[in-house]
Design a protein around this motif. Structure first.
Motif, mmCIF file in Angstrom:
data_model
loop_
_atom_site.group_PDB
_atom_site.id
_atom_site.type_symbol
_atom_site.label_atom_id
_atom_site.label_comp_id
_atom_site.label_asym_id
_atom_site.label_seq_id
_atom_site.Cartn_x
_atom_site.Cartn_y
_atom_site.Cartn_z
ATOM 1 N N GLY A 1 0.739 -0.997 0.445
ATOM 2 C CA GLY A 1 0.157 0.601 -0.357
ATOM 3 C C GLY A 1 0.177 1.071 0.341
ATOM 4 N N LEU A 2 2.019 1.664 0.060
ATOM 5 C CA LEU A 2 2.715 1.964 -0.533
ATOM 6 C C LEU A 2 3.068 2.675 -2.197
ATOM 7 N N SER A 3 3.399 4.097 -2.040
ATOM 8 C CA SER A 3 4.445 3.998 -4.333
ATOM 9 C C SER A 3 5.521 3.479 -4.589
ATOM 10 N N HIS A 4 5.494 3.365 -5.073
ATOM 11 C CA HIS A 4 6.781 2.367 -5.940
ATOM 12 C C HIS A 4 8.145 3.434 -5.125
ATOM 13 N N GLY A 5 7.974 5.200 -5.428
ATOM 14 C CA GLY A 5 8.848 5.654 -5.123
ATOM 15 C C GLY A 5 9.629 5.328 -3.585
ATOM 16 N N LEU A 6 8.370 5.532 -2.658
ATOM 17 C CA LEU A 6 8.840 4.547 -1.271
ATOM 18 C C LEU A 6 9.035 3.629 -1.343
ATOM 19 N N VAL A 7 9.313 3.019 -1.769
ATOM 20 C CA VAL A 7 9.753 1.373 -2.100
ATOM 21 C C VAL A 7 11.481 1.452 -2.290
ATOM 22 N N TYR A 8 11.833 2.219 -3.326
ATOM 23 C CA TYR A 8 13.447 2.407 -3.371
ATOM 24 C C TYR A 8 13.643 2.986 -2.469
ATOM 25 N N HIS A 9 13.117 3.740 -1.814
ATOM 26 C CA HIS A 9 13.604 4.873 -0.687
ATOM 27 C C HIS A 9 14.522 3.648 0.108
ATOM 28 N N TYR A 10 13.454 2.774 0.438
ATOM 29 C CA TYR A 10 14.299 2.013 1.625
ATOM 30 C C TYR A 10 15.021 0.921 0.780
ATOM 31 N N PHE A 11 14.728 0.268 -0.136
ATOM 32 C CA PHE A 11 15.871 -0.748 -1.004
ATOM 33 C C PHE A 11 16.180 -0.228 -2.447
ATOM 34 N N LYS A 12 17.333 -1.208 -2.988
ATOM 35 C CA LYS A 12 17.758 -0.915 -4.308
ATOM 36 C C LYS A 12 16.970 -1.566 -4.925
ATOM 37 N N SER A 13 16.804 -2.780 -5.090
ATOM 38 C CA SER A 13 16.249 -3.281 -5.698
ATOM 39 C C SER A 13 15.492 -4.453 -5.170
ATOM 40 N N LYS A 14 14.792 -5.346 -6.029
ATOM 41 C CA LYS A 14 13.953 -6.125 -5.420
ATOM 42 C C LYS A 14 15.076 -7.492 -4.862
ATOM 43 N N GLU A 15 16.267 -8.132 -5.142
ATOM 44 C CA GLU A 15 17.247 -8.496 -5.507
ATOM 45 C C GLU A 15 17.426 -8.362 -3.752
ATOM 46 N N GLU A 16 17.328 -6.890 -3.385
ATOM 47 C CA GLU A 16 18.194 -6.986 -2.044
ATOM 48 C C GLU A 16 17.024 -6.899 -0.990
ATOM 49 N N ILE A 17 16.002 -6.826 -1.567
ATOM 50 C CA ILE A 17 14.574 -6.880 -0.247
ATOM 51 C C ILE A 17 14.482 -9.408 -0.528
ATOM 52 N N PHE A 18 14.568 -9.472 -1.006
ATOM 53 C CA PHE A 18 14.797 -10.873 -1.130
ATOM 54 C C PHE A 18 15.856 -11.243 -0.376
ATOM 55 N N THR A 19 17.162 -10.923 -0.156
ATOM 56 C CA THR A 19 18.240 -11.272 0.365
ATOM 57 C C THR A 19 18.195 -10.661 1.924
ATOM 58 N N THR A 20 17.741 -9.519 2.323
ATOM 59 C CA THR A 20 17.008 -8.356 3.546
ATOM 60 C C THR A 20 16.564 -9.881 4.338
#
Length: 199
Positions: free
Chosen positions: A45-64
């Motif tokens: 329920g967040l904007s695209h940009g806000l997610v990128y503010h916290y994580f550089k990529s989906k790979e970084e999210i998956f790794t986390t």
């Protein structure tokens, strides 16, 4: 000022956790390769940009998420090892914790992320390194060996026994994801598979 910093950190941590929880749902449904940042943003329920503010990529999210899952499981194993009691009692406590976390649904998606991490070619190199460094089988096998020495656990190849143990736990997690009402077994049912019977 420090209070403001503390509040900002709490907001950042909460937002980051919100993204990670949404990502776990998306990765569970779509897999790492097919998931997109836009899917994660929509789920959170967040904007695209806000997610990128916290994580550089989906790979970084998956790794986390993989690191988080890995740390959680290692933490339970280490706590079990430090407890009072026999090796079998420690294994029982560990099993209770894992079944409780699967049953409550809190950690269940992290089990699926770990399975994807160890079976998919699409996962980042850092994930493969994390998995190599933190094998639950390697840190649980000594507990099985100690139980065998004390005559509590059946005599069989300890690595095979440990692999079987984790196959059962992962299988329960997969069942819970596919069938939310799946009844969780009593931890003793699992322990009894490994318990040495009196001659």
């Amino acid at each position: 000022m420090p209070r403001q910093d503390e509040q900002n950190k709490q907001i950042r941590d909460a937002r980051s956790e919100q993204i990670l929880q949404a990502a776990a749902q998306v990765f569970a449904r779509r897999g790492m390769a097919a998931a997109k940042i836009s899917d994660i943003a929509k789920e959170a329920g967040l904007s695209h940009g806000l997610v990128y503010h916290y994580f550089k990529s989906k790979e970084e999210i998956f790794t986390t998420l993989v690191k988080k899952a890995s740390e959680n499981s290692m933490d339970i194993i280490q706590q079990a090892n430090q407890r009072e009691g026999t090796p079998l009692q420690k294994l029982q406590w560990m099993t209770e914790q894992m079944i409780e976390s699967i049953g409550s649904g809190e950690e269940v998606l992290l089990f699926l992320i770990m399975i994807q991490a160890s079976t998919s070619d699409a996962v980042p190199e850092e994930v493969k390194e994390t998995l190599k460094m933190s094998s639950p089988v390697e840190v649980t096998a000594p507990l099985i060996i100690a139980g065998q020495r004390e005559g509590e656990i059946i005599q069989a190849d300890p690595i095979q026994l440990t692999v079987t143990y984790y196959a059962l736990i992962q299988g329960l997690a997969i069942n819970k994801i596919q069938w939310q009402e799946c009844p969780m077994p009593d931890p003793m049912m699992i322990i009894n598979i490994f318990r040495k019977r009196g001659e």
